[in-house]
Design a protein around this motif. Structure first.
Motif, mmCIF file in Angstrom:
data_model
loop_
_atom_site.group_PDB
_atom_site.id
_atom_site.type_symbol
_atom_site.label_atom_id
_atom_site.label_comp_id
_atom_site.label_asym_id
_atom_site.label_seq_id
_atom_site.Cartn_x
_atom_site.Cartn_y
_atom_site.Cartn_z
ATOM 1 N N TYR A 155 22.852 -70.295 28.347
ATOM 2 C CA TYR A 155 23.370 -71.589 27.920
ATOM 3 C C TYR A 155 23.892 -71.455 26.496
ATOM 4 C CZ TYR A 155 20.415 -73.189 31.765
ATOM 5 O OH TYR A 155 19.821 -73.353 32.985
ATOM 6 N N PHE A 207 25.225 -73.925 23.086
ATOM 7 C CA PHE A 207 25.118 -75.260 22.528
ATOM 8 C C PHE A 207 25.852 -75.338 21.192
ATOM 9 C CE2 PHE A 207 21.506 -76.424 25.253
ATOM 10 C CZ PHE A 207 20.953 -75.197 25.544
ATOM 11 N N TYR A 244 25.240 -77.757 17.821
ATOM 12 C CA TYR A 244 24.429 -78.766 17.160
ATOM 13 C C TYR A 244 25.115 -79.172 15.860
ATOM 14 C CZ TYR A 244 20.177 -78.420 20.003
ATOM 15 O OH TYR A 244 19.256 -78.485 21.021
ATOM 16 N N MET A 291 18.937 -82.418 13.286
ATOM 17 C CA MET A 291 19.817 -81.635 14.169
ATOM 18 C C MET A 291 20.112 -82.471 15.414
ATOM 19 S SD MET A 291 20.347 -78.433 13.026
ATOM 20 C CE MET A 291 20.342 -77.244 14.362
ATOM 21 N N LEU A 308 22.232 -82.637 19.075
ATOM 22 C CA LEU A 308 22.953 -81.885 20.097
ATOM 23 C C LEU A 308 24.306 -82.538 20.337
ATOM 24 C CD1 LEU A 308 23.013 -79.643 22.230
ATOM 25 C CD2 LEU A 308 21.930 -81.248 23.806
ATOM 26 N N ARG A 337 26.815 -78.992 25.359
ATOM 27 C CA ARG A 337 26.182 -77.821 25.945
ATOM 28 C C ARG A 337 27.047 -77.286 27.075
ATOM 29 N NH1 ARG A 337 23.691 -79.796 30.673
ATOM 30 N NH2 ARG A 337 22.425 -77.937 30.953
ATOM 31 N N ALA A 389 20.938 -69.576 24.423
ATOM 32 C CA ALA A 389 19.615 -69.436 25.037
ATOM 33 C C ALA A 389 19.769 -68.776 26.394
ATOM 34 C CB ALA A 389 18.936 -70.785 25.178
ATOM 35 N N ALA A 434 11.720 -66.123 28.715
ATOM 36 C CA ALA A 434 10.278 -66.348 28.647
ATOM 37 C C ALA A 434 9.906 -67.423 27.631
ATOM 38 C CB ALA A 434 9.570 -65.039 28.305
ATOM 39 N N THR A 435 10.693 -67.563 26.597
ATOM 40 C CA THR A 435 10.308 -68.484 25.534
ATOM 41 C C THR A 435 11.270 -69.638 25.343
ATOM 42 O OG1 THR A 435 11.478 -67.324 23.772
ATOM 43 C CG2 THR A 435 9.250 -66.566 24.280
ATOM 44 N N ASN A 436 12.328 -69.727 26.124
ATOM 45 C CA ASN A 436 13.293 -70.805 25.926
ATOM 46 C C ASN A 436 13.781 -70.872 24.488
ATOM 47 O OD1 ASN A 436 13.048 -71.655 28.603
ATOM 48 N ND2 ASN A 436 11.355 -73.008 28.108
ATOM 49 N N LYS A 437 13.838 -69.754 23.832
ATOM 50 C CA LYS A 437 14.182 -69.723 22.414
ATOM 51 C C LYS A 437 15.672 -69.900 22.215
ATOM 52 C CE LYS A 437 13.577 -65.726 20.413
ATOM 53 N NZ LYS A 437 12.763 -64.607 19.843
ATOM 54 N N LEU A 438 16.050 -70.773 21.287
ATOM 55 C CA LEU A 438 17.438 -70.911 20.889
ATOM 56 C C LEU A 438 17.712 -69.951 19.725
ATOM 57 C CD1 LEU A 438 18.204 -74.758 20.896
ATOM 58 C CD2 LEU A 438 19.103 -73.022 22.419
ATOM 59 N N ILE A 439 18.810 -69.229 19.828
ATOM 60 C CA ILE A 439 19.244 -68.349 18.745
ATOM 61 C C ILE A 439 20.472 -68.977 18.112
ATOM 62 C CG2 ILE A 439 20.060 -66.033 18.164
ATOM 63 C CD1 ILE A 439 18.533 -65.138 20.748
ATOM 64 N N PHE A 440 20.412 -69.181 16.803
ATOM 65 C CA PHE A 440 21.455 -69.920 16.097
ATOM 66 C C PHE A 440 22.348 -69.008 15.273
ATOM 67 C CE2 PHE A 440 20.333 -74.381 16.693
ATOM 68 C CZ PHE A 440 19.024 -74.300 17.133
ATOM 69 N N GLY A 441 23.593 -69.436 15.111
ATOM 70 C CA GLY A 441 24.472 -68.832 14.125
ATOM 71 C C GLY A 441 24.156 -69.389 12.749
ATOM 72 N N TYR A 495 8.570 -76.008 19.068
ATOM 73 C CA TYR A 495 9.120 -74.871 18.320
ATOM 74 C C TYR A 495 9.100 -75.179 16.833
ATOM 75 C CZ TYR A 495 11.152 -73.963 22.929
ATOM 76 O OH TYR A 495 11.335 -73.757 24.264
ATOM 77 N N TYR A 507 11.080 -73.752 13.363
ATOM 78 C CA TYR A 507 12.168 -72.954 12.805
ATOM 79 C C TYR A 507 12.164 -73.107 11.285
ATOM 80 C CZ TYR A 507 14.521 -72.037 17.277
ATOM 81 O OH TYR A 507 14.851 -71.590 18.540
ATOM 82 N N LEU A 516 19.204 -71.084 11.412
ATOM 83 C CA LEU A 516 17.817 -71.405 11.738
ATOM 84 C C LEU A 516 17.114 -70.154 12.237
ATOM 85 C CD1 LEU A 516 19.307 -74.226 11.841
ATOM 86 C CD2 LEU A 516 17.457 -74.915 13.359
ATOM 87 N N TYR A 525 6.742 -70.459 19.111
ATOM 88 C CA TYR A 525 6.942 -71.328 20.273
ATOM 89 C C TYR A 525 5.587 -71.634 20.899
ATOM 90 C CZ TYR A 525 7.552 -71.788 25.408
ATOM 91 O OH TYR A 525 7.477 -72.163 26.726
ATOM 92 N N ASP A 553 4.906 -66.954 22.137
ATOM 93 C CA ASP A 553 5.829 -66.199 21.290
ATOM 94 C C ASP A 553 5.642 -66.635 19.847
ATOM 95 O OD1 ASP A 553 7.873 -64.821 20.055
ATOM 96 O OD2 ASP A 553 9.439 -65.469 21.428
ATOM 97 N N VAL A 572 15.027 -74.940 28.678
ATOM 98 C CA VAL A 572 15.922 -74.920 27.520
ATOM 99 C C VAL A 572 17.296 -75.467 27.863
ATOM 100 C CG1 VAL A 572 16.922 -72.635 27.907
ATOM 101 C CG2 VAL A 572 16.568 -73.468 25.564
ATOM 102 N N TYR A 593 16.958 -78.784 22.634
ATOM 103 C CA TYR A 593 15.759 -79.349 22.042
ATOM 104 C C TYR A 593 16.079 -80.682 21.372
ATOM 105 C CZ TYR A 593 14.515 -74.299 21.320
ATOM 106 O OH TYR A 593 14.274 -72.957 21.430
ATOM 107 N N PHE A 649 15.137 -82.246 17.760
ATOM 108 C CA PHE A 649 14.606 -81.813 16.477
ATOM 109 C C PHE A 649 14.070 -82.979 15.667
ATOM 110 C CE2 PHE A 649 15.661 -77.364 15.702
ATOM 111 C CZ PHE A 649 16.553 -77.089 16.721
#
Lengths: 116, 114
Positions: free
Chosen positions: A33, A35, A37, A45, A47, A50, A95, A100-107, B33, B35, B43, B48, B56, B99, B103, B105
């Motif tokens: 996915y 996104f 923000y 933040m 959204l 997406r 994401a 496993a963690t639903n972690k969002l990775i951001f720029g 989460y 951050y 971020l 988590y 995590d 996800v 999210y 925030f």
């Protein structure tokens, strides 16, 4: 590892004009996915839009639309009819589907200033 | 509550002191989460939670950082022996678990270590 790159630290646009913010990402996965923000000075933040990677159709939300180019790993945000309230930091995020963690990775973000 | 609530909004502390940052997620959101957002940076993921467990915690930068969540709800991020490089905005987010919809925030806690 997945990475997200926003190459435009700052941008400026005149009110009512159109602006495009760039985002590229790197992943070896095929299901994910993406996104955008928005973070105004209030720090909240929000959204904006997406996109599911398995959908070819570009997502749209009112004045906001994306240009998703999966092969190029590009995900740009177009803001039409820019308004003063669009002034904010914009973050692109990634994401994994079923991660496993639903972690969002951001720029690192693009600071957009809308000029009157 | 209606949104994710974080407290305090701003915190100034002396180097070497311990601080606790609180996050109250949206009721019913099982995932939470933390951050960190440093000046001019994106971020940075810290930890988590799913329910009360933390599958995590790979983003915690050192053993001075810890977090817990109780009752599947409120979470506390603790920074011991604060350093100037800990100065940042700490953002909390929650979600129903998947996800795919992103999210929600909170407004963050701005921590300044002097």
């Amino acid at each position: 590892a997945q990475t997200v790159t926003q190459s435009q630290p700052e941008m400026s646009v005149q009110e009512a004009e159109t602006v495009t913010l760039s985002c590229t990402y790197d992943t070896s996965e095929s299901n994910y996915y993406l996104f955008w923000y928005k973070q105004p000075p209030s720090r909240q933040m929000i959204l904006v839009i997406r996109q599911e990677a398995y959908k070819q159709q570009n997502a749209t939300e009112n004045r906001f639309s994306v240009n998703f180019q999966k092969a190029a790993k590009s995900f740009s945000l177009k803001i039409s009819d820019s308004q003063l309230g669009d002034t904010a930091m914009y973050f692109c995020a990634f994401a994994l589907y079923g991660g496993a963690t639903n972690k969002l990775i951001f720029g690192t973000g693009t600071l957009l200033a809308v000029q009157p | 509550g209606a949104g994710v609530s974080q407290s305090p909004s701003n915190k100034v502390t002396e180097k070497g002191k311990d601080v606790e940052l609180r996050c109250d997620p949206i009721s019913g959101h099982t995932a939470l989460y933390w951050y960190r957002q440093s000046l001019g940076q994106g971020l940075e993921f810290l930890i988590y939670f799913q329910g009360n467990s933390a599958p995590d915690k790979s983003g915690l930068p050192s053993d001075r950082f810890s977090a817990e969540r109780t009752g599947g709800s409120v979470s506390t991020l603790t920074i011991q022996r604060t350093q100037q490089e800990d100065s940042a905005v700490y953002l909390c987010a929650s979600s129903l678990g998947a996800v795919s919809y992103g999210y929600t925030f909170g407004s963050g806690t701005r921590l300044t270590v002097v």
